[in-house]
Design a protein around this motif. Structure first.
Motif, PDB file in Angstrom:
ATOM      1  N   ALA A  49      39.883  59.013  39.801  1.00  0.00           N
ATOM      2  CA  ALA A  49      39.159  58.800  38.540  1.00  0.00           C
ATOM      3  C   ALA A  49      39.695  57.558  37.821  1.00  0.00           C
ATOM      4  N   LEU A  50      41.000  57.375  37.849  1.00  0.00           N
ATOM      5  CA  LEU A  50      41.586  56.179  37.227  1.00  0.00           C
ATOM      6  C   LEU A  50      41.105  54.913  37.921  1.00  0.00           C
ATOM      7  N   THR A  51      41.033  54.970  39.240  1.00  0.00           N
ATOM      8  CA  THR A  51      40.553  53.815  40.001  1.00  0.00           C
ATOM      9  C   THR A  51      39.116  53.482  39.621  1.00  0.00           C
ATOM     10  N   TYR A  52      38.272  54.514  39.501  1.00  0.00           N
ATOM     11  CA  TYR A  52      36.879  54.282  39.110  1.00  0.00           C
ATOM     12  C   TYR A  52      36.796  53.662  37.722  1.00  0.00           C
ATOM     13  N   LEU A  53      37.571  54.211  36.753  1.00  0.00           N
ATOM     14  CA  LEU A  53      37.519  53.688  35.389  1.00  0.00           C
ATOM     15  C   LEU A  53      37.991  52.230  35.345  1.00  0.00           C
ATOM     16  N   PHE A  54      38.978  51.904  36.181  1.00  0.00           N
ATOM     17  CA  PHE A  54      39.447  50.514  36.226  1.00  0.00           C
ATOM     18  C   PHE A  54      38.391  49.600  36.856  1.00  0.00           C
ATOM     19  N   LEU A  55      37.838  50.003  37.984  1.00  0.00           N
ATOM     20  CA  LEU A  55      36.828  49.178  38.657  1.00  0.00           C
ATOM     21  C   LEU A  55      35.590  48.991  37.794  1.00  0.00           C
ATOM     22  N   ARG A  56      35.196  50.044  37.098  1.00  0.00           N
ATOM     23  CA  ARG A  56      34.042  49.920  36.196  1.00  0.00           C
ATOM     24  C   ARG A  56      34.318  48.880  35.116  1.00  0.00           C
ATOM     25  N   ARG A  57      35.524  48.860  34.611  1.00  0.00           N
ATOM     26  CA  ARG A  57      35.865  47.924  33.541  1.00  0.00           C
ATOM     27  C   ARG A  57      35.905  46.479  34.028  1.00  0.00           C
ATOM     28  N   VAL A  58      36.267  46.260  35.288  1.00  0.00           N
ATOM     29  CA  VAL A  58      36.364  44.879  35.776  1.00  0.00           C
ATOM     30  C   VAL A  58      35.080  44.396  36.459  1.00  0.00           C
ATOM     31  N   THR A  59      34.205  45.315  36.878  1.00  0.00           N
ATOM     32  CA  THR A  59      32.993  44.898  37.595  1.00  0.00           C
ATOM     33  C   THR A  59      31.767  44.797  36.699  1.00  0.00           C
ATOM     34  N   VAL A  60      31.765  45.490  35.565  1.00  0.00           N
ATOM     35  CA  VAL A  60      30.642  45.364  34.625  1.00  0.00           C
ATOM     36  C   VAL A  60      30.932  44.177  33.705  1.00  0.00           C
ATOM     37  N   PRO A  61      30.149  43.090  33.780  1.00  0.00           N
ATOM     38  CA  PRO A  61      30.481  41.873  33.024  1.00  0.00           C
ATOM     39  C   PRO A  61      30.639  42.100  31.526  1.00  0.00           C
ATOM     40  N   GLN A  62      29.697  42.848  30.926  1.00  0.00           N
ATOM     41  CA  GLN A  62      29.783  43.048  29.480  1.00  0.00           C
ATOM     42  C   GLN A  62      31.047  43.810  29.101  1.00  0.00           C
ATOM     43  N   LEU A  63      31.403  44.804  29.932  1.00  0.00           N
ATOM     44  CA  LEU A  63      32.595  45.605  29.636  1.00  0.00           C
ATOM     45  C   LEU A  63      33.862  44.807  29.872  1.00  0.00           C
ATOM     46  N   SER A  64      33.862  43.997  30.925  1.00  0.00           N
ATOM     47  CA  SER A  64      35.027  43.159  31.208  1.00  0.00           C
ATOM     48  C   SER A  64      35.275  42.163  30.081  1.00  0.00           C
ATOM     49  N   TYR A  65      34.176  41.647  29.491  1.00  0.00           N
ATOM     50  CA  TYR A  65      34.301  40.627  28.444  1.00  0.00           C
ATOM     51  C   TYR A  65      34.994  41.179  27.201  1.00  0.00           C
ATOM     52  N   ILE A  66      34.758  42.445  26.885  1.00  0.00           N
ATOM     53  CA  ILE A  66      35.321  43.004  25.651  1.00  0.00           C
ATOM     54  C   ILE A  66      36.611  43.780  25.907  1.00  0.00           C
ATOM     55  N   SER A  67      37.072  43.827  27.154  1.00  0.00           N
ATOM     56  CA  SER A  67      38.275  44.596  27.476  1.00  0.00           C
ATOM     57  C   SER A  67      39.529  43.833  27.069  1.00  0.00           C
ATOM     58  N   LEU A  68      40.491  44.580  26.568  1.00  0.00           N
ATOM     59  CA  LEU A  68      41.747  44.030  26.082  1.00  0.00           C
ATOM     60  C   LEU A  68      42.911  44.667  26.830  1.00  0.00           C
ATOM     61  N   PRO A  69      44.128  44.126  26.654  1.00  0.00           N
ATOM     62  CA  PRO A  69      45.293  44.806  27.262  1.00  0.00           C
ATOM     63  C   PRO A  69      45.412  46.262  26.846  1.00  0.00           C
ATOM     64  N   ALA A  70      44.983  46.591  25.631  1.00  0.00           N
ATOM     65  CA  ALA A  70      45.044  47.992  25.180  1.00  0.00           C
ATOM     66  C   ALA A  70      44.146  48.895  26.016  1.00  0.00           C
ATOM     67  N   ASP A  71      43.159  48.303  26.727  1.00  0.00           N
ATOM     68  CA  ASP A  71      42.298  49.103  27.603  1.00  0.00           C
ATOM     69  C   ASP A  71      42.913  49.264  28.993  1.00  0.00           C
ATOM     70  N   TYR A  72      43.608  48.237  29.462  1.00  0.00           N
ATOM     71  CA  TYR A  72      44.151  48.284  30.818  1.00  0.00           C
ATOM     72  C   TYR A  72      45.543  48.933  30.871  1.00  0.00           C
ATOM     73  N   PHE A  73      46.342  48.705  29.834  1.00  0.00           N
ATOM     74  CA  PHE A  73      47.726  49.193  29.883  1.00  0.00           C
ATOM     75  C   PHE A  73      47.806  50.711  30.100  1.00  0.00           C
ATOM     76  N   PRO A  74      47.061  51.524  29.335  1.00  0.00           N
ATOM     77  CA  PRO A  74      47.149  52.966  29.590  1.00  0.00           C
ATOM     78  C   PRO A  74      46.679  53.359  30.989  1.00  0.00           C
ATOM     79  N   LEU A  75      45.684  52.636  31.521  1.00  0.00           N
ATOM     80  CA  LEU A  75      45.220  52.948  32.876  1.00  0.00           C
ATOM     81  C   LEU A  75      46.336  52.705  33.886  1.00  0.00           C
ATOM     82  N   PHE A  76      46.985  51.542  33.801  1.00  0.00           N
ATOM     83  CA  PHE A  76      48.072  51.236  34.736  1.00  0.00           C
ATOM     84  C   PHE A  76      49.260  52.186  34.530  1.00  0.00           C
ATOM     85  N   LEU A  77      49.537  52.502  33.266  1.00  0.00           N
ATOM     86  CA  LEU A  77      50.671  53.384  32.980  1.00  0.00           C
ATOM     87  C   LEU A  77      50.441  54.784  33.564  1.00  0.00           C
ATOM     88  N   ILE A  78      49.266  55.345  33.333  1.00  0.00           N
ATOM     89  CA  ILE A  78      48.968  56.688  33.863  1.00  0.00           C
ATOM     90  C   ILE A  78      48.886  56.636  35.390  1.00  0.00           C
TER      91      ILE A  78
END
Length: 335
Positions: free
Chosen positions: A186-215
């Motif tokens: 599930a974490l992998t899917y949430l990460f891939l969705r964030r980097v593959t959807v252009p609109q979502l990738s554009y508004i993503s910040l470290p605060a969005d990725y850090f918890p994913l990598f940490l968990i």
């Protein structure tokens, strides 16, 4: 921030945390610091931070009803009322909150915008985000409950029950727990969705990725300990049980990866109140969700209203009547 920079920044931050734990517990022999001091400090930050955030939210004034609604409001008797989309009583609002918390109902209703056949804009159903989110949250919950066995003695029966359900496939020794694998998926899917959807990738910040990598790091170290890099489970439970009973001891020979796992969990706890993860507590205090929409039935008066001195037209005319008459302006009273 550039999307790639946000990913690299978050990844480096988690990598630094990993190095700190491995060097501190494995090389510098600081097991007591990483096994006792850091977990207690993280727990204190977690509870104080969450209480502060909840009290802050609870003290915020909500003088009027502002629920988000999309169904038919209760009005005339012959018009069908939508109780869940537009709750009018506290019971209906509670039912909507239960569905929101347990089933992520608002996320289930999520739609995405699409361009079809030229400039025509259309909205399509988007259930994958809901599925990924609900799988992630429930897998995390199962993993959390399973870990309670390290903080309790004797172990409650419901933990054995959940473990039996979680490992019903009886694959491998020790048996495979599905929740750990599903959590990483599930974490992998949430990460891939964030980097593959252009609109979502554009508004993503470290605060969005850090918890994913940490968990993800927490889950990965947990799986490594269970299936590949063995640790002394008895000694690990002695440490965690000592933490829970406030009689901490640090047995010898647990293994550096256990302290790494514990350190990442501690960082997550300390980070929780200051991150987007605190929505777990905030959802219960959201006035757009927990209020009945009864504005047409009950008049709501702002409880913070205070007397305001006004200058009425009668007073105005009384003060300027002669000048108004001299200027030819109409007045209500001649004398």
């Amino acid at each position: 921030m550039n999307p790639l920079n946000a990913i690299v920044f978050s990844l480096v931050a988690v990598g630094v945390l990993v190095l700190v734990a491995l060097l501190g517990a494995g090389v510098a022999d600081l097991q007591y610091f990483f096994g006792v001091v850091v977990p207690y400090a993280a727990a204190a930050v977690f509870f104080i931070g969450v209480v502060y955030r909840v009290v802050y939210w609870a003290r915020s004034p909500v003088p009027f009803r502002i629920p988000t609604t999309c169904g038919q409001q209760k009005s005339l008797p012959w018009i069908k009322h939508d109780a869940l989309e537009n709750p009018v009583t506290k019971g209906q609002a509670v039912m909507r909150m239960v569905l929101e918390v347990l089933l992520f109902r608002s996320l289930f209703r999520n739609t995405r915008l699409e361009f079809r056949r030229g400039p025509k804009i259309d909205y399509a159903s988007a259930k994958w985000l809901w599925l990924g989110a609900i799988v992630f949250h429930y897998a995390f919950l199962v993993v959390f409950i399973r870990h309670l066995r390290f903080f309790t003695e004797p172990i409650p029966g419901f933990i054995h029950l959940i473990e039996n359900v979680d490992g019903f496939l009886e694959v491998g020794v020790p048996r495979l727990f599905l929740s750990g694998v599903v959590l990483l998926a599930a974490l992998t899917y949430l990460f891939l969705r964030r980097v593959t959807v252009p609109q979502l990738s554009y508004i993503s910040l470290p605060a969005d990725y850090f918890p994913l990598f940490l968990i993800f790091g927490i889950g990965l170290t947990g799986i490594l300990m269970r299936y590949f890099i063995k640790v002394d489970v008895v000694a690990a439970k002695e440490l965690t049980l000592g933490l829970a009973t406030f009689h901490p001891t640090v047995p010898e020979g647990i293994g550096s990866i256990f302290y790494l796992h514990l350190f990442l969990v501690s960082v997550l706890f300390a980070y929780f109140p200051f991150s987007k993860l605190v929505h777990m507590a905030g959802v219960f205090l959201s006035p757009t969700r927990n209020l009945p929409n009864n504005s047409r039935i009950q008049r709501h008066i702002n409880p913070w209203n205070y007397p305001v001195k006004v200058h009425t037209y009668e007073e105005y005319e009384e003060e300027f009547r002669e000048k108004m008459i001299e200027a030819g302006l109409p007045v209500e009273k001649k004398e």
